[in-house]
Write a protein that holds these residues in place. Structure first.
Motif, PDB file in Angstrom:
ATOM      1  N   ASP A   1       0.836  -1.202   0.000  1.00 54.26           N
ATOM      2  CA  ASP A   1       0.000   0.000   0.000  1.00 54.26           C
ATOM      3  C   ASP A   1       0.872   1.254   0.000  1.00 54.26           C
ATOM      4  O   ASP A   1       0.620   2.209  -0.749  1.00 54.26           O
ATOM      5  N   VAL A   2       1.872   1.253   0.854  1.00 48.93           N
ATOM      6  CA  VAL A   2       2.742   2.422   0.985  1.00 48.93           C
ATOM      7  C   VAL A   2       3.660   2.549  -0.227  1.00 48.93           C
ATOM      8  O   VAL A   2       3.899   3.655  -0.729  1.00 48.93           O
ATOM      9  N   ALA A   3       4.153   1.423  -0.721  1.00 43.69           N
ATOM     10  CA  ALA A   3       5.018   1.458  -1.900  1.00 43.69           C
ATOM     11  C   ALA A   3       4.301   2.067  -3.096  1.00 43.69           C
ATOM     12  O   ALA A   3       4.914   2.778  -3.910  1.00 43.69           O
ATOM     13  N   GLY A   4       3.002   1.834  -3.209  1.00 41.19           N
ATOM     14  CA  GLY A   4       2.240   2.426  -4.301  1.00 41.19           C
ATOM     15  C   GLY A   4       2.202   3.943  -4.230  1.00 41.19           C
ATOM     16  O   GLY A   4       2.239   4.630  -5.260  1.00 41.19           O
ATOM     17  N   VAL A   5       2.127   4.477  -3.016  1.00 40.98           N
ATOM     18  CA  VAL A   5       2.140   5.930  -2.843  1.00 40.98           C
ATOM     19  C   VAL A   5       3.492   6.495  -3.257  1.00 40.98           C
ATOM     20  O   VAL A   5       3.579   7.510  -3.964  1.00 40.98           O
ATOM     21  N   VAL A   6       4.567   5.844  -2.828  1.00 39.04           N
ATOM     22  CA  VAL A   6       5.910   6.298  -3.206  1.00 39.04           C
ATOM     23  C   VAL A   6       6.087   6.232  -4.717  1.00 39.04           C
ATOM     24  O   VAL A   6       6.639   7.148  -5.338  1.00 39.04           O
ATOM     25  N   SER A   7       5.601   5.150  -5.324  1.00 34.22           N
ATOM     26  CA  SER A   7       5.692   4.999  -6.778  1.00 34.22           C
ATOM     27  C   SER A   7       5.042   6.174  -7.494  1.00 34.22           C
ATOM     28  O   SER A   7       5.600   6.716  -8.461  1.00 34.22           O
ATOM     29  N   PHE A   8       3.868   6.580  -7.024  1.00 28.54           N
ATOM     30  CA  PHE A   8       3.189   7.722  -7.630  1.00 28.54           C
ATOM     31  C   PHE A   8       3.999   9.007  -7.468  1.00 28.54           C
ATOM     32  O   PHE A   8       4.169   9.775  -8.422  1.00 28.54           O
TER      33      PHE A   8
END
Length: 255
Positions: free
Chosen positions: A227-234
Protein backbone atom coordinates in the motif's frame (compact mmCIF):
# COMPACT_ATOMS: atom_id res chain seq x y z
CA UNK A 1 30.01 -1.51 1.34
CA UNK A 2 28.64 -4.72 -0.14
CA UNK A 3 27.22 -4.73 -3.65
CA UNK A 4 25.00 -7.34 -5.17
CA UNK A 5 25.30 -8.88 -8.63
CA UNK A 6 24.30 -6.78 -11.62
CA UNK A 7 23.15 -8.22 -14.92
CA UNK A 8 22.65 -6.31 -18.15
CA UNK A 9 23.02 -2.86 -16.59
CA UNK A 10 21.48 0.00 -18.57
CA UNK A 11 23.02 3.33 -17.60
CA UNK A 12 20.13 5.39 -19.02
CA UNK A 13 17.74 4.28 -16.28
CA UNK A 14 16.64 6.58 -13.49
CA UNK A 15 18.37 5.56 -10.29
CA UNK A 16 16.83 5.41 -6.81
CA UNK A 17 18.41 4.98 -3.39
CA UNK A 18 16.00 3.44 -0.89
CA UNK A 19 17.39 3.52 2.64
CA UNK A 20 16.48 0.79 5.11
CA UNK A 21 15.30 -1.40 2.26
CA UNK A 22 16.17 -4.89 3.48
CA UNK A 23 12.67 -5.60 4.81
CA UNK A 24 9.18 -4.25 5.40
CA UNK A 25 8.12 -1.03 3.70
CA UNK A 26 11.60 -0.29 2.37
CA UNK A 27 11.85 -3.66 0.63
CA UNK A 28 8.38 -3.21 -0.89
CA UNK A 29 9.35 0.25 -2.14
CA UNK A 30 12.57 -1.08 -3.67
CA UNK A 31 10.72 -3.86 -5.50
CA UNK A 32 8.00 -1.49 -6.72
CA UNK A 33 10.42 1.13 -8.05
CA UNK A 34 12.40 -1.57 -9.84
CA UNK A 35 9.14 -2.83 -11.39
CA UNK A 36 8.50 0.77 -12.47
CA UNK A 37 11.76 0.70 -14.41
CA UNK A 38 14.21 2.37 -12.02
CA UNK A 39 17.59 0.93 -11.08
CA UNK A 40 17.47 0.59 -7.30
CA UNK A 41 20.09 0.82 -4.57
CA UNK A 42 18.82 -1.40 -1.75
CA UNK A 43 20.42 0.07 1.37
CA UNK A 44 20.82 -1.89 4.59
CA UNK A 45 22.73 -1.71 7.88
CA UNK A 46 22.64 -5.20 9.37
CA UNK A 47 20.30 -7.09 7.05
CA UNK A 48 22.75 -7.94 4.26
CA UNK A 49 21.20 -11.33 3.46
CA UNK A 50 17.70 -9.84 3.33
CA UNK A 51 18.86 -6.93 1.15
CA UNK A 52 20.55 -9.29 -1.27
CA UNK A 53 17.35 -11.35 -1.39
CA UNK A 54 15.46 -8.19 -2.40
CA UNK A 55 18.01 -7.64 -5.17
CA UNK A 56 17.56 -11.24 -6.35
CA UNK A 57 13.81 -10.63 -6.52
CA UNK A 58 14.42 -7.51 -8.59
CA UNK A 59 16.80 -9.26 -10.99
CA UNK A 60 14.39 -12.20 -11.33
CA UNK A 61 11.82 -9.73 -12.69
CA UNK A 62 14.36 -8.34 -15.20
CA UNK A 63 15.10 -5.28 -13.08
CA UNK A 64 18.37 -3.78 -11.90
CA UNK A 65 19.41 -3.49 -8.28
CA UNK A 66 22.37 -3.52 -5.96
CA UNK A 67 22.61 -3.99 -2.18
CA UNK A 68 24.83 -1.46 -0.44
CA UNK A 69 25.49 -1.41 3.29
CA UNK A 70 25.64 1.99 4.99
CA UNK A 71 24.47 3.51 8.27
CA UNK A 72 22.89 6.77 7.12
CA UNK A 73 22.99 8.17 10.66
CA UNK A 74 26.77 8.43 10.11
CA UNK A 75 27.56 11.33 7.74
CA UNK A 76 30.59 9.54 6.28
CA UNK A 77 28.57 6.37 5.62
CA UNK A 78 25.79 8.38 3.99
CA UNK A 79 28.32 10.05 1.69
CA UNK A 80 29.83 6.65 0.86
CA UNK A 81 26.35 5.39 -0.05
CA UNK A 82 25.96 8.12 -2.66
CA UNK A 83 29.49 7.47 -3.93
CA UNK A 84 28.81 3.75 -4.31
CA UNK A 85 25.51 4.40 -6.09
CA UNK A 86 27.23 6.78 -8.49
CA UNK A 87 30.05 4.30 -9.11
CA UNK A 88 27.63 1.50 -9.97
CA UNK A 89 24.86 3.36 -11.79
CA UNK A 90 26.43 6.67 -12.83
CA UNK A 91 24.25 9.01 -10.76
CA UNK A 92 21.20 9.29 -8.52
CA UNK A 93 17.76 10.67 -9.43
CA UNK A 94 15.55 9.56 -6.53
CA UNK A 95 16.14 9.29 -2.79
CA UNK A 96 13.62 7.54 -0.53
CA UNK A 97 14.51 8.16 3.11
CA UNK A 98 12.81 5.15 4.65
CA UNK A 99 15.43 4.12 7.24
CA UNK A 100 14.13 4.57 10.76
CA UNK A 101 13.51 2.95 14.12
CA UNK A 102 10.52 2.68 16.39
CA UNK A 103 10.70 2.58 20.13
CA UNK A 104 10.03 -0.69 21.99
CA UNK A 105 6.39 -0.12 22.89
CA UNK A 106 4.96 2.85 24.76
CA UNK A 107 7.59 4.89 26.56
CA UNK A 108 6.62 8.05 28.39
CA UNK A 109 8.83 11.08 27.93
CA UNK A 110 9.80 10.89 31.61
CA UNK A 111 10.93 7.28 31.19
CA UNK A 112 12.89 7.82 27.97
CA UNK A 113 16.55 6.99 28.55
CA UNK A 114 19.42 8.97 27.06
CA UNK A 115 20.39 5.98 24.92
CA UNK A 116 16.88 5.53 23.52
CA UNK A 117 16.52 9.27 22.84
CA UNK A 118 19.86 9.44 21.04
CA UNK A 119 19.12 6.32 18.96
CA UNK A 120 15.73 7.53 17.77
CA UNK A 121 16.97 11.04 17.02
CA UNK A 122 20.20 9.96 15.31
CA UNK A 123 18.50 7.54 12.91
CA UNK A 124 15.07 9.06 12.27
CA UNK A 125 16.14 12.69 12.14
CA UNK A 126 19.92 12.57 11.73
CA UNK A 127 19.81 9.95 8.98
CA UNK A 128 17.24 11.92 7.01
CA UNK A 129 19.21 15.14 7.49
CA UNK A 130 22.44 13.51 6.29
CA UNK A 131 20.79 12.18 3.14
CA UNK A 132 19.02 15.47 2.37
CA UNK A 133 22.19 17.49 2.80
CA UNK A 134 24.01 15.21 0.37
CA UNK A 135 21.09 15.13 -2.06
CA UNK A 136 21.27 18.92 -2.30
CA UNK A 137 24.47 18.60 -4.33
CA UNK A 138 24.52 14.98 -5.55
CA UNK A 139 21.01 14.44 -6.88
CA UNK A 140 20.56 15.03 -10.60
CA UNK A 141 18.23 17.84 -11.71
CA UNK A 142 14.49 17.06 -11.92
CA UNK A 143 14.84 14.31 -9.33
CA UNK A 144 12.54 13.32 -6.49
CA UNK A 145 12.98 12.94 -2.75
CA UNK A 146 10.49 11.11 -0.56
CA UNK A 147 10.97 11.26 3.21
CA UNK A 148 9.20 9.04 5.71
CA UNK A 149 7.18 10.50 8.55
CA UNK A 150 4.44 8.75 10.54
CA UNK A 151 0.79 9.28 11.27
CA UNK A 152 1.66 9.49 14.97
CA UNK A 153 2.54 13.12 14.25
CA UNK A 154 -1.16 13.87 13.81
CA UNK A 155 -2.50 11.33 16.28
CA UNK A 156 -0.07 12.34 19.09
CA UNK A 157 -0.63 9.23 21.21
CA UNK A 158 0.78 9.10 24.72
CA UNK A 159 4.04 7.19 24.92
CA UNK A 160 5.48 8.33 21.58
CA UNK A 161 6.83 11.79 22.39
CA UNK A 162 10.38 11.42 21.08
CA UNK A 163 9.47 9.27 18.08
CA UNK A 164 6.69 11.67 17.05
CA UNK A 165 9.00 14.66 17.55
CA UNK A 166 11.57 13.25 15.11
CA UNK A 167 8.90 12.64 12.50
CA UNK A 168 7.41 16.11 12.97
CA UNK A 169 10.89 17.51 12.35
CA UNK A 170 11.15 15.44 9.17
CA UNK A 171 7.87 16.96 7.96
CA UNK A 172 9.16 20.47 8.63
CA UNK A 173 12.44 19.78 6.82
CA UNK A 174 10.44 18.36 3.91
CA UNK A 175 8.43 21.56 3.47
CA UNK A 176 11.49 23.81 3.69
CA UNK A 177 13.77 21.62 1.55
CA UNK A 178 11.08 21.54 -1.15
CA UNK A 179 11.43 25.31 -1.48
CA UNK A 180 15.22 25.12 -1.55
CA UNK A 181 15.35 22.38 -4.22
CA UNK A 182 12.50 23.66 -6.38
CA UNK A 183 14.71 25.78 -8.66
CA UNK A 184 16.43 22.57 -9.81
CA UNK A 185 13.14 20.86 -10.56
CA UNK A 186 13.52 18.48 -7.61
CA UNK A 187 10.26 17.74 -5.79
CA UNK A 188 10.46 16.85 -2.09
CA UNK A 189 7.57 15.12 -0.33
CA UNK A 190 6.90 12.93 2.69
CA UNK A 191 4.77 9.86 3.28
CA UNK A 192 3.29 9.34 6.75
CA UNK A 193 2.01 5.77 7.02
CA UNK A 194 -0.45 4.61 9.60
CA UNK A 195 -0.19 1.13 11.13
CA UNK A 196 1.33 -1.28 8.62
CA UNK A 197 1.62 -5.02 9.19
CA UNK A 198 5.40 -5.27 9.13
CA UNK A 199 7.70 -7.25 11.41
CA UNK A 200 8.84 -3.98 12.97
CA UNK A 201 5.27 -2.91 13.79
CA UNK A 202 4.03 -6.30 15.00
CA UNK A 203 6.95 -7.02 17.34
CA UNK A 204 5.89 -6.77 20.98
CA UNK A 205 2.16 -6.53 20.24
CA UNK A 206 -0.41 -9.14 21.20
CA UNK A 207 -3.00 -10.31 18.64
CA UNK A 208 -5.61 -8.40 20.64
CA UNK A 209 -3.60 -5.17 20.38
CA UNK A 210 -3.15 -5.62 16.64
CA UNK A 211 -6.87 -6.29 16.18
CA UNK A 212 -7.75 -3.18 18.17
CA UNK A 213 -5.38 -1.00 16.12
CA UNK A 214 -6.70 -2.38 12.83
CA UNK A 215 -10.29 -1.72 13.93
CA UNK A 216 -9.38 1.93 14.63
CA UNK A 217 -8.97 2.62 10.90
CA UNK A 218 -12.10 3.39 8.86
CA UNK A 219 -11.08 0.65 6.42
CA UNK A 220 -10.85 -1.83 9.29
CA UNK A 221 -7.44 -3.28 8.52
CA UNK A 222 -3.73 -2.70 8.82
CA UNK A 223 -1.94 -1.30 5.83
CA UNK A 224 0.47 -3.44 3.81
CA UNK A 225 3.98 -2.51 2.70
CA UNK A 226 2.66 -2.60 -0.85
CA UNK A 227 0.00 0.00 0.00
CA UNK A 228 2.74 2.42 0.98
CA UNK A 229 5.02 1.46 -1.90
CA UNK A 230 2.24 2.43 -4.30
CA UNK A 231 2.14 5.93 -2.84
CA UNK A 232 5.91 6.30 -3.21
CA UNK A 233 5.69 5.00 -6.78
CA UNK A 234 3.19 7.72 -7.63
CA UNK A 235 5.26 10.48 -6.00
CA UNK A 236 8.45 9.60 -7.88
CA UNK A 237 6.68 8.73 -11.13
CA UNK A 238 5.60 10.80 -14.07
CA UNK A 239 2.31 11.93 -12.53
CA UNK A 240 3.77 13.04 -9.20
CA UNK A 241 5.93 15.95 -10.29
CA UNK A 242 3.48 18.71 -9.32
CA UNK A 243 3.26 17.51 -5.74
CA UNK A 244 5.95 19.29 -3.76
CA UNK A 245 6.40 19.99 -0.05
CA UNK A 246 3.37 17.85 0.81
CA UNK A 247 2.90 15.15 3.43
CA UNK A 248 0.73 12.25 2.27
CA UNK A 249 -0.92 10.51 5.23
CA UNK A 250 -1.24 6.96 3.90
CA UNK A 251 -3.16 5.60 6.87
CA UNK A 252 -6.54 4.33 5.70
CA UNK A 253 -8.29 7.43 7.05
CA UNK A 254 -7.05 7.13 10.62
CA UNK A 255 -7.17 10.57 12.29
Amino acid sequence: MTTGKLEGLMMDKRVAIVTGASRGIGAAVARRLAADGLAVVVNYVTGQNRAEAVVRDIVAESGHGVAIGADVSDPADAAALFEAAEAVFGGVDVVVNNAGVMQPGLVSLADTSDDLYERIVSINLGGTFNMLRLAATRLRDNGRIVNFSSSVVGLRPAGYAVYAATKAAVETMTAIFAKEMGPRGIAVTAVAPGPVGTELFLTGKTPEMVERIAAATPLGRLGTPEDVAGVVSFLVGGDGGWINGAVIRANGGMV
